[in-house]
Scaffold this motif. Structure first.
Motif, mmCIF file in Angstrom:
data_model
loop_
_atom_site.group_PDB
_atom_site.id
_atom_site.type_symbol
_atom_site.label_atom_id
_atom_site.label_comp_id
_atom_site.label_asym_id
_atom_site.label_seq_id
_atom_site.Cartn_x
_atom_site.Cartn_y
_atom_site.Cartn_z
ATOM 1 N N LEU A 1 -25.800 130.077 53.032
ATOM 2 C CA LEU A 1 -25.677 128.795 52.328
ATOM 3 C C LEU A 1 -25.549 127.644 53.310
ATOM 4 C CD1 LEU A 1 -25.153 127.272 49.593
ATOM 5 C CD2 LEU A 1 -22.724 127.634 50.030
ATOM 6 N N ASP A 2 -26.321 126.598 53.077
ATOM 7 C CA ASP A 2 -26.093 125.338 53.772
ATOM 8 C C ASP A 2 -25.220 124.510 52.825
ATOM 9 O OD1 ASP A 2 -26.154 122.770 54.727
ATOM 10 O OD2 ASP A 2 -28.265 122.827 55.305
ATOM 11 N N GLU A 3 -23.892 124.552 53.070
ATOM 12 C CA GLU A 3 -22.951 123.971 52.092
ATOM 13 C C GLU A 3 -23.157 122.484 51.908
ATOM 14 O OE1 GLU A 3 -18.822 124.974 52.071
ATOM 15 O OE2 GLU A 3 -19.226 127.009 52.768
ATOM 16 N N ASP A 4 -23.391 121.779 53.026
ATOM 17 C CA ASP A 4 -23.498 120.321 52.917
ATOM 18 C C ASP A 4 -24.745 119.908 52.144
ATOM 19 O OD1 ASP A 4 -21.211 120.134 54.361
ATOM 20 O OD2 ASP A 4 -22.256 120.015 56.295
ATOM 21 N N ALA A 5 -25.833 120.646 52.380
ATOM 22 C CA ALA A 5 -27.101 120.268 51.725
ATOM 23 C C ALA A 5 -27.237 120.895 50.335
ATOM 24 C CB ALA A 5 -28.268 120.686 52.603
ATOM 25 N N TYR A 6 -26.294 121.773 49.949
ATOM 26 C CA TYR A 6 -26.400 122.479 48.668
ATOM 27 C C TYR A 6 -27.714 123.271 48.590
ATOM 28 C CZ TYR A 6 -22.309 120.285 46.535
ATOM 29 O OH TYR A 6 -21.034 119.911 46.247
ATOM 30 N N ILE A 7 -28.061 123.929 49.715
ATOM 31 C CA ILE A 7 -29.280 124.750 49.722
ATOM 32 C C ILE A 7 -28.906 126.180 50.080
ATOM 33 C CG2 ILE A 7 -31.475 125.197 50.929
ATOM 34 C CD1 ILE A 7 -31.757 122.792 49.220
ATOM 35 N N LEU A 8 -29.346 127.125 49.241
ATOM 36 C CA LEU A 8 -29.167 128.543 49.545
ATOM 37 C C LEU A 8 -30.475 129.071 50.127
ATOM 38 C CD1 LEU A 8 -27.279 131.079 49.170
ATOM 39 C CD2 LEU A 8 -28.597 131.531 47.094
ATOM 40 N N HIS A 9 -30.385 129.656 51.341
ATOM 41 C CA HIS A 9 -31.546 130.332 51.931
ATOM 42 C C HIS A 9 -31.392 131.794 51.534
ATOM 43 C CE1 HIS A 9 -32.436 126.884 54.621
ATOM 44 N NE2 HIS A 9 -31.148 126.672 54.437
ATOM 45 N N VAL A 10 -32.318 132.307 50.766
ATOM 46 C CA VAL A 10 -32.094 133.656 50.221
ATOM 47 C C VAL A 10 -33.391 134.460 50.235
ATOM 48 C CG1 VAL A 10 -32.348 132.799 47.821
ATOM 49 C CG2 VAL A 10 -31.116 134.921 48.236
ATOM 50 N N GLN A 11 -33.265 135.739 50.619
ATOM 51 C CA GLN A 11 -34.438 136.616 50.566
ATOM 52 C C GLN A 11 -34.717 136.985 49.102
ATOM 53 O OE1 GLN A 11 -33.249 139.789 53.266
ATOM 54 N NE2 GLN A 11 -34.198 138.738 55.019
ATOM 55 N N ALA A 12 -36.000 137.237 48.819
ATOM 56 C CA ALA A 12 -36.433 137.285 47.414
ATOM 57 C C ALA A 12 -35.915 138.496 46.637
ATOM 58 C CB ALA A 12 -37.956 137.259 47.355
ATOM 59 N N GLY A 13 -35.450 139.543 47.355
ATOM 60 C CA GLY A 13 -34.975 140.720 46.620
ATOM 61 C C GLY A 13 -33.525 140.606 46.164
ATOM 62 N N ALA A 14 -32.844 139.505 46.514
ATOM 63 C CA ALA A 14 -31.433 139.364 46.107
ATOM 64 C C ALA A 14 -31.339 139.152 44.606
ATOM 65 C CB ALA A 14 -30.811 138.178 46.842
ATOM 66 N N LYS A 15 -30.352 139.815 43.997
ATOM 67 C CA LYS A 15 -30.113 139.622 42.560
ATOM 68 C C LYS A 15 -29.051 138.543 42.370
ATOM 69 C CE LYS A 15 -30.853 144.378 41.063
ATOM 70 N NZ LYS A 15 -30.204 145.502 40.378
ATOM 71 N N TRP A 16 -29.058 137.926 41.200
ATOM 72 C CA TRP A 16 -28.014 136.927 40.887
ATOM 73 C C TRP A 16 -26.635 137.572 40.964
ATOM 74 C CZ3 TRP A 16 -30.504 132.835 41.662
ATOM 75 C CH2 TRP A 16 -31.725 132.544 41.066
ATOM 76 N N SER A 17 -26.551 138.851 40.646
ATOM 77 C CA SER A 17 -25.228 139.523 40.682
ATOM 78 C C SER A 17 -24.695 139.592 42.109
ATOM 79 C CB SER A 17 -25.328 140.935 40.087
ATOM 80 O OG SER A 17 -26.336 141.659 40.776
ATOM 81 N N GLN A 18 -25.581 139.484 43.108
ATOM 82 C CA GLN A 18 -25.133 139.419 44.506
ATOM 83 C C GLN A 18 -24.899 137.959 44.913
ATOM 84 O OE1 GLN A 18 -28.724 141.417 45.686
ATOM 85 N NE2 GLN A 18 -27.680 143.355 46.078
ATOM 86 N N ILE A 19 -25.725 137.083 44.376
ATOM 87 C CA ILE A 19 -25.671 135.669 44.785
ATOM 88 C C ILE A 19 -24.438 134.960 44.207
ATOM 89 C CG2 ILE A 19 -26.871 133.449 44.501
ATOM 90 C CD1 ILE A 19 -29.515 135.051 44.646
ATOM 91 N N ILE A 20 -24.120 135.229 42.939
ATOM 92 C CA ILE A 20 -23.033 134.462 42.288
ATOM 93 C C ILE A 20 -21.684 134.674 43.000
ATOM 94 C CG2 ILE A 20 -21.721 134.165 40.136
ATOM 95 C CD1 ILE A 20 -24.432 134.607 38.666
ATOM 96 N N PRO A 21 -21.280 135.932 43.292
ATOM 97 C CA PRO A 21 -20.003 136.080 44.010
ATOM 98 C C PRO A 21 -20.039 135.419 45.399
ATOM 99 C CG PRO A 21 -20.698 138.172 43.068
ATOM 100 C CD PRO A 21 -21.844 137.226 42.901
ATOM 101 N N TYR A 22 -21.214 135.475 46.054
ATOM 102 C CA TYR A 22 -21.352 134.838 47.377
ATOM 103 C C TYR A 22 -21.145 133.323 47.245
ATOM 104 C CZ TYR A 22 -23.674 133.134 51.638
ATOM 105 O OH TYR A 22 -23.963 132.473 52.804
ATOM 106 N N LEU A 23 -21.771 132.731 46.233
ATOM 107 C CA LEU A 23 -21.639 131.284 46.046
ATOM 108 C C LEU A 23 -20.235 130.919 45.563
ATOM 109 C CD1 LEU A 23 -25.029 130.267 44.337
ATOM 110 C CD2 LEU A 23 -24.330 129.881 46.717
ATOM 111 N N ASP A 24 -19.654 131.791 44.752
ATOM 112 C CA ASP A 24 -18.362 131.467 44.121
ATOM 113 C C ASP A 24 -17.286 131.161 45.162
ATOM 114 O OD1 ASP A 24 -17.023 131.407 41.406
ATOM 115 O OD2 ASP A 24 -15.649 132.665 42.564
#
Ligand SMILES: Cc1cc2nc3c(=O)[nH]c(=O)nc-3n(C[C@H](O)[C@H](O)[C@H](O)COP(=O)(O)OP(=O)(O)OC[C@H]3O[C@@H](n4cnc5c(N)ncnc54)[C@H](O)[C@@H]3O)c2cc1C
Length: 498
Positions: free
Chosen positions: A125-148
Motif C-alpha cells: 500500500l502507498d498510504e499517502d497516495a491511497y493506492i494499493l499495488h496488488v498482484q491480480a491473484g489476490a482475493k478481497w479476503s486477503q486484501i481487506i484485512p491487509y488494508l484494515d
C-alpha cells in the motif's frame, strides 16, 4: 369459593393454551431450522484429475494442464511468456482463472491450459497516495484485512470477498457502494502480458485501448499481472433500515441519490415469498459517521444460524416466509447499529453457498434504467412463477455510468437486480433455467436494459449481440491483439461471430 375455583381453572387453561400456541409458534421455525441444518451436508465432489469447473458446478471440462503462477514477479513473467509460446506452438487455447466464480466456463478453454492466478497475490500500500499495488491473484479476503490495519478499505467490489482482483477487473464488477460506477473507475493502471509475451502498462493515458478492452474483457486480451487500485479510508457506518412497499423503495433510492456524500453502502433485498413476490423491500442504508471509533474487524457472526435460515429458504414457501420474518422482525433487534466498512465487505460466499450434490445455485443480473424498473418487476412477477423458478434471493443496487470499459453494461445510470435461483444439477434443470433466462433477457432488452455477462451462457448469441451492440467490434479488436486466438474460453467460443 366455587366462583374463584372456576376462575383459577380458566386461568390455568388459558395459560396452557398460551404456552401451547407459543410452543407451536416457536416449534415450527425451530424444527425448520434444525431440519435445514441437519440436511445441509457438504456434498461437494472432488473433480477427476485433469478436469476443471466453475461456480456453476455445471461445467466440468477436461483440460490439458492447470498451471500455477509462481508468486515471484520475475519468475512469473518469464515462465508465463514461455507458457504462451508453448501454447502457440502446440495450438492450445489458454484460459485465465482467478477464484472461478464465473458460471459460464469463462475460465475454461476445453483441452487447453488453465492459468491459476491464485498464488500470485502479493500487495503493497502507498498510504499517502491511497493506492494499493496488488498482484491480480489476490482475493478481497486477503486484501481487506491487509488494508484494515492500515486504515483503508476497498473502494468498489462485489458484495462478498471471495473474488480475485484479476477476475473482478475482467468482469468489471460492482457492489453496494452506493451510486458508484463499477470497479474500473477505481483502477489507476495495470500491467498486462499480451499473447506474444510482451508486457505493457495500461492506464487512461498509456495503451488506453487495451485499458478499456481488458477491463471487463473476460481474459481475452491478455493476463492482468498487477494493478494500481485506488482505495478509500475505512469508515464507521451507521445502519438505518427501512422495510417498505416496492414503490416506496424506488422513492427512497431516488432520495438517497439526491442526498449524496454521507451514504456509503446501500443493500436492498426484495421479498421473495411466492404470494407476496417483490411486494416489499428491506433497504439497509449505511451512513458515514465521522465521530467515534471504527469497530475492529472480526469473524462474521451467527454464521450457522444465518446459513440455516438461508438454505432453508430453498425448501418451499414456509422457508421463504421465515427468512423474510427473521430479516424484517428479528434481525433489526439482533443487529448492531454501527459497523466498520471493512467488516461489511469482508464476508465470503461460503455463508450461503449451495453444497448439495443434487442442486446448484445460479445467479442472474439485469441492469434496467430507473424509469423502467417498475415494469421489469411486473414482468418478473409473471415470468418467474411461470417457469417454476426457485428464487432464493433478489437484491437491488444502484450503479453509476461506466466511462471506462469497452464492453460496458452501465452505459448510463442503472438499477441492477441480482437474482439467485436454485436449480436441479441436471440437463433438464439447466434447460428450464435457460428458457427462463431467455425470457427475462428479452424483457430486459425491451426495457432498454441488459444482462450481466459472468453467469450462465444462457442468452442466445442474438440476444447477447442486441444487449452489447459493440461486441462485434470488441471481438474484432481481440483478434487484432491476439491473432492466434491464444486466449480463449467458453464465453468467447459461444458469442464471437467472425
Ligand atoms: C456468489 C456470487 C456472488 C457474486 N456477487 C457479485 C456482485 O456482488 N457484483 C458483481 O459485479 N459480481 C458478482 N459476482 C460475479 C463475480 O464478480 C465474477 O464472477 C468475478 O469474475 C469473480 O471473480 P473471480 O476471481 O472468481 O473470477 P474468475 O471467475 O476466476 O474469472 C473471471 C474472468 O476474468 C478472467 N480473469 C481472471 N483473472 C484474470 C487475470 N489476472 N487477467 C486477465 N483475465 C483474468 C477470467 O479468464 C474470466 O474470464 C458474483 C458471483 C458469485 C458466484
Amino acid at each position: 369459593m366455587g366462583g374463584s375455583g372456576t376462575r383459577r381453572r380458566w386461568i390455568r387453561l388459558a395459560a396452557g393454551a398460551g404456552l401451547l400456541i407459543a410452543a407451536l409458534a416457536l416449534g415450527r421455525p425451530a424444527a425448520h431450522l434444525v431440519r435445514s441444518w441437519w440436511t445441509d451436508t457438504n456434498e461437494l465432489e472432488e473433480l477427476p484429475a485433469g478436469f476443471v469447473d466453475d461456480a456453476s458446478r455445471m461445467n466440468a471440462t477436461r483440460v490439458t494442464e492447470i498451471w500455477n503462477v509462481p508468486p515471484e514477479t520475475e519468475a512469473a513473467e518469464r515462465q508465463l511468456a514461455q507458457l504462451l509460446q508453448r501454447a502457440r506452438e502446440n495450438g492450445l487455447g489458454v484460459s485465465i482463472a482467478g477464484a472461478r466464480h464465473t458460471m459460464g466456463g469463462h475460465t475454461i478453454s476445453p483441452d487447453g491450459i488453465v492459468i491459476n492466478m491464485l498464488p500470485f497475490n502479493r500487495m503493497e500500500l502507498d498510504e499517502d497516495a491511497y493506492i494499493l499495488h496488488v498482484q491480480a491473484g489476490a482475493k478481497w479476503s486477503q486484501i481487506i484485512p491487509y488494508l484494515d490495519v492500515r486504515g483503508r478499505s476497498v473502494a468498489v467490489m462485489q458484495s462478498n470477498n471471495s473474488f480475485t482482483v484479476g477476475g473482478s477487473l475482467s468482469v468489471n464488477c460492482h457492489g453496494w457502494q452506493y451510486g458508484r460506477p463499477p470497479i474500473a473507475s477505481t483502477v489507476r493502471s495495470f500491467r498486462l502480458m499480451r499473447a506474444d509475451g510482451t508486457i505493457v502498462r495500461c492506464s487512461r493515458r498509456e495503451n488506453e485501448d487495451l485499458f478499456s478492452l481488458a477491463l471487463g474483457g473476460y481474459g481475452l486480451f491478455g493476463i492482468i499481472l498487477d494493478v494500481e487500485l485506488v482505495v478509500v479510508a475505512n469508515e464507521r457506518l451507521r445502519l438505518e433500515q427501512h422495510v417498505v412497499p416496492v414503490h416506496r423503495a424506488l422513492v427512497i433510492f431516488d432520495q438517497l441519490a439526491r442526498e449524496g456524500p454521507d451514504v456509503s453502502l446501500v443493500y436492498a433485498r426484495l421479498n421473495i415469498v411466492p404470494d407476496e413476490l417483490f411486494s416489499a423491500v428491506i433497504i439497509n442504508v449505511f451512513r458515514r459517521e465521522a465521530e467515534g471509533d471504527i469497530p475492529e474487524l472480526s469473524d462474521p457472526g451467527l454464521v450457522a444460524l444465518r446459513r440455516a435460515v438461508f438454505r432453508g429458504s430453498a425448501e418451499g414457501e414456509y422457508g421463504k416466509e421465515l427468512r423474510w420474518a427473521a430479516e424484517t422482525k428479528l434481525q433489526p433487534h439482533l443487529l448492531k447499529k454501527v459497523f466498520s466498512r471493512n467488516q461489511l465487505l469482508n464476508e465470503g460466499v461460503e455463508i450461503f453457498q449451495n453444497r448439495s450434490a443434487e442442486s446448484t445455485d445460479t445467479l442472474h443480473e439485469y441492469f434496467v434504467p430507473r424509469t423502467r424498473i417498475a415494469q421489469f418487476l411486473v414482468a418478473l412477477r409473471r415470468i418467474v412463477p411461470a417457469h417454476d423458478g426457485n428464487l432464493l434471493n433478489v437484491t437491488m443496487r444502484s450503479v453509476d455510468t461506466d466511462a471506462d470499459t469497452f464492453l460496458r453494461y452501465a452505459d448510463r445510470h442503472m438499477l441492477a437486480l441480482v437474482m439467485l435461483f436454485q436449480q436441479p444439477r441436471t440437463a433438464a434443470g439447466d434447460d428450464a433455467m435457460e428458457a427462463m433466462t431467455q425470457e427475462i433477457v428479452e424483457t430486459a432488452l425491451s426495457l432498454d436494459g441488459r444482462y450481466y455477462l459472468p453467469y450462465r451462457l444462457h442468452a442466445t448469441a442474438e440476444q447477447f449481440h442486441r444487449a452489447y451492440p459493440q461486441a462485434r467490434d470488441f471481438f474484432d479488436r481481440k483478434r487484432r491483439f491476439d491473432p492466434d486466438e491464444i486466449f480463449r474460453n467458453r464465453f468467447y467460443e459461444k458469442y464471437t461471430l467472425k
